[in-house]
Design an enzyme around this catalytic site. Structure first.
Site, mmCIF file in Angstrom:
data_model
loop_
_atom_site.group_PDB
_atom_site.id
_atom_site.type_symbol
_atom_site.label_atom_id
_atom_site.label_comp_id
_atom_site.label_asym_id
_atom_site.label_seq_id
_atom_site.Cartn_x
_atom_site.Cartn_y
_atom_site.Cartn_z
ATOM 1 C CD GLU A 3 -1.499 44.839 -0.668
ATOM 2 O OE1 GLU A 3 -2.674 45.212 -0.438
ATOM 3 O OE2 GLU A 3 -0.833 45.241 -1.632
ATOM 4 C CD GLU A 31 -4.690 44.415 -4.844
ATOM 5 O OE1 GLU A 31 -5.287 45.455 -5.152
ATOM 6 O OE2 GLU A 31 -4.740 43.917 -3.708
HETATM 7 C C1 BGC Z 1 -3.650 47.529 -2.553
HETATM 8 C C2 BGC Z 1 -3.114 48.576 -1.621
HETATM 9 C C3 BGC Z 1 -4.267 49.215 -0.877
HETATM 10 C C4 BGC Z 1 -4.961 48.150 -0.058
HETATM 11 C C5 BGC Z 1 -6.130 48.638 0.785
HETATM 12 C C6 BGC Z 1 -4.772 46.704 -2.003
HETATM 13 O O1 BGC Z 1 -5.782 46.642 -2.961
HETATM 14 O O2 BGC Z 1 -2.623 46.752 -3.087
HETATM 15 O O3 BGC Z 1 -2.389 49.498 -2.360
HETATM 16 O O4 BGC Z 1 -3.872 50.288 -0.090
HETATM 17 O O5 BGC Z 1 -5.450 47.147 -0.904
HETATM 18 O O6 BGC Z 1 -7.150 49.132 -0.015
#
Ligand code: BGC
Length: 450
Positions: free
Chosen positions: A355, A168
């Site tokens: 993610e 990111e």
């Molecule tokens: C990040 C994580 C974070 C998650 C939830 C993403 O932006 O890579 O490190 O915990 O979102 O906010």
């Protein structure tokens, strides 16, 4: 409506993700140097309730138990990040063998459990010593990052075949350097744009390093946080605001990597704030990658707002929507919209959802259970849209839940819980939430009933 079973391809990788600063703890152990998050989290007022990652989930000591838990869930892949200051305490120069040993043991333990390691090189914990030299603003960092990539690849590259250079870069650039809510807490838009360029350039350099050191099985990619953008109304100015939002969040990062150029509309819009680039930079940034990592959480709905200094837009919260504990709208079809867009406009060789997940107010009940039905339905909805994308021929090869376990949620500290596994911080006890049992079945069946 009768339930349908949505089956995934046989080689689909079901995983979960974490990052070093959010889980490792052991901030002063094993020769680790300081990171910008150590410094930032100790500044009063920066993190909710004054939390820090000093101990976090104590994963540095408990990694074996954590891998055993992954095995119990049946994960096929695990995405974690390397702490740069654990490996090179000053960011450049002397290597800390004890730090490398830790990741070496972790990788072996994962492979023993038949879990494919996905390694992220940079998930935000820059060595403070490099910040003292200007951090990502200083172009020298590009070389330091490439050297760091080489050190890690030399040690674990024989066993790791999936590499993510950066996590990111939008967050690093803008939350860290324009809005100042993340480390290093700088608030200067032109620095943020320069930082974005150096992050991308360092990505390109690391691609070459990882390709040269690894074997032919090596897959190298980068992870972006992407969202579809919607105008709050059909008014011309709101539509333009959504285009700017899209330019800043999505295209500013996708275009250089896949097309070798910054989007021209944003380049003119940013005017004097644009980054300095040198001849040859764009071809380094656009070196071929094997996959794109997509992190998806929600969508952006924006309206034109001249009071907002740079992008001149503000966010709108649609009514009648469900919101998470982060106050993010639950918008499952967005994951499909992002995948479709990325496929149409950039055609990456492969895509991993690196993610996707959600924070809700999880509570341990009297029977020591965490009944997180809302998380189960969030995941189910999103996974169904990933399936739809695959059915339409989009090459999504894996899906990682954020996160394996509750952890240090940056500026929110421990107040937000994203895990499949509940962490009782005072005792460091791990407790499977209902969603972990549910995810285990998804993996066993290689799909969901929907
Ligand atoms: C990040 C994580 C974070 C998650 C939830 C993403 O932006 O890579 O490190 O915990 O979102 O906010």
């Amino acid at each position: 409506m009768p339930e349908k079973f949505l089956k995934f391809p046989d080689d689909f990788l079901w995983g979960a993700a974490t990052s070093s600063y959010q889980i490792e703890g052991a901030c002063n152990e094993g020769g680790r140097g300081e990171s910008i998050w150590d410094i930032f989290s100790h500044i009063p007022g920066r993190i909710c309730k004054g939390d820090t990652g000093d101990i976090a989930c104590d994963h540095y000591h408990l990694y074996e138990e954590d891998v055993d838990n992954m095995k119990k869930i049946g994960l096929k892949a695990y995405r974690f990040s390397i702490s740069w200051p654990r490996v090179i305490p000053e960011g450049k120069g002397k290597v800390n063998e004890a730090g490398l040993d830790f990741y070496d043991r972790l990788v072996d333990k994962l492979l023993e459990a038949d879990i494919e390691p996905f390694v992220t090189l940079y998930h935000w914990d820059l060595p403070q010593a490099l910040q003292d030299k200007g951090g990502w603003k200083n172009r020298d960092i590009v070389g330091y990052f490439a050297d760091y990539a080489a050190v890690v690849a030399h040690r674990i590259g024989d066993r790791v075949h999936y590499w993510i250079t950066h996590n990111e870069p939008w967050v690093v650039s803008f939350l860290g350097h324009a809005f100042g809510t993340h480390a290093p807490g700088i608030m200067d838009f032109s620095i943020a744009l320069q930082v974005s360029h150096h992050l991308l350039l360092s990505h390109g350099e690391a691609v070459q390093v990882l390709k040269a050191i690894g074997n032919e099985k090596n897959n190298v990619g980068i992870t972006f946080n992407l969202s579809p953008l919607f105008p709050a109304s059909q008014k011309e100015e709101d539509i333009k605001a959504a285009e700017r939002g899209d330019g800043s969040l999505n295209r500013w990062f996708l275009d250089p990597v896949f097309k070798g150029a910054y989007p021209s509309d944003m380049w003119s819009y940013y005017q004097d704030d644009v980054p300095q680039i040198s001849p040859g930079d764009m071809s380094i940034i656009s070196r071929k990658i094997d996959f794109l990592g997509v992190n998806y959480y929600s969508r952006w709905v924006v309206k034109d707002d001249p009071r907002n200094r740079i992008l001149k837009l503000s966010f709108l919260k649609p009514d009648q929507a469900e919101y998470t504990d982060m106050d993010w709208e639950v918008y499952p079809q967005g994951i499909y919209e992002v995948l479709k867009r990325v496929q149409n406009d950039y055609s990456p060789r492969a895509i991993y959802i690196t993610e996707n997940g959600v924070a809700f107010l999880d509570k341990l009940d009297k029977e020591a259970k965490v009944k997180d039905d809302q998380r189960i339905s969030y995941l189910k909805e999103h996974i169904s849209f990933v399936h739809k994308a695959i059915e339409e021929g989009i090459k999504v090869k894996g899906y990682f839940v954020w996160s394996l376990m509750d952890n240090f949620e940056w500026a929110y500290g421990y107040s937000k819980r994203f895990g499949l596994i509940y962490v009782d911080y005072p005792t460091q006890k791990r407790i499977f939430k209902e969603s972990a049992y549910w995810y285990k079945k998804v993996i066993e069946n290689n799909g969901i009933s929907y």
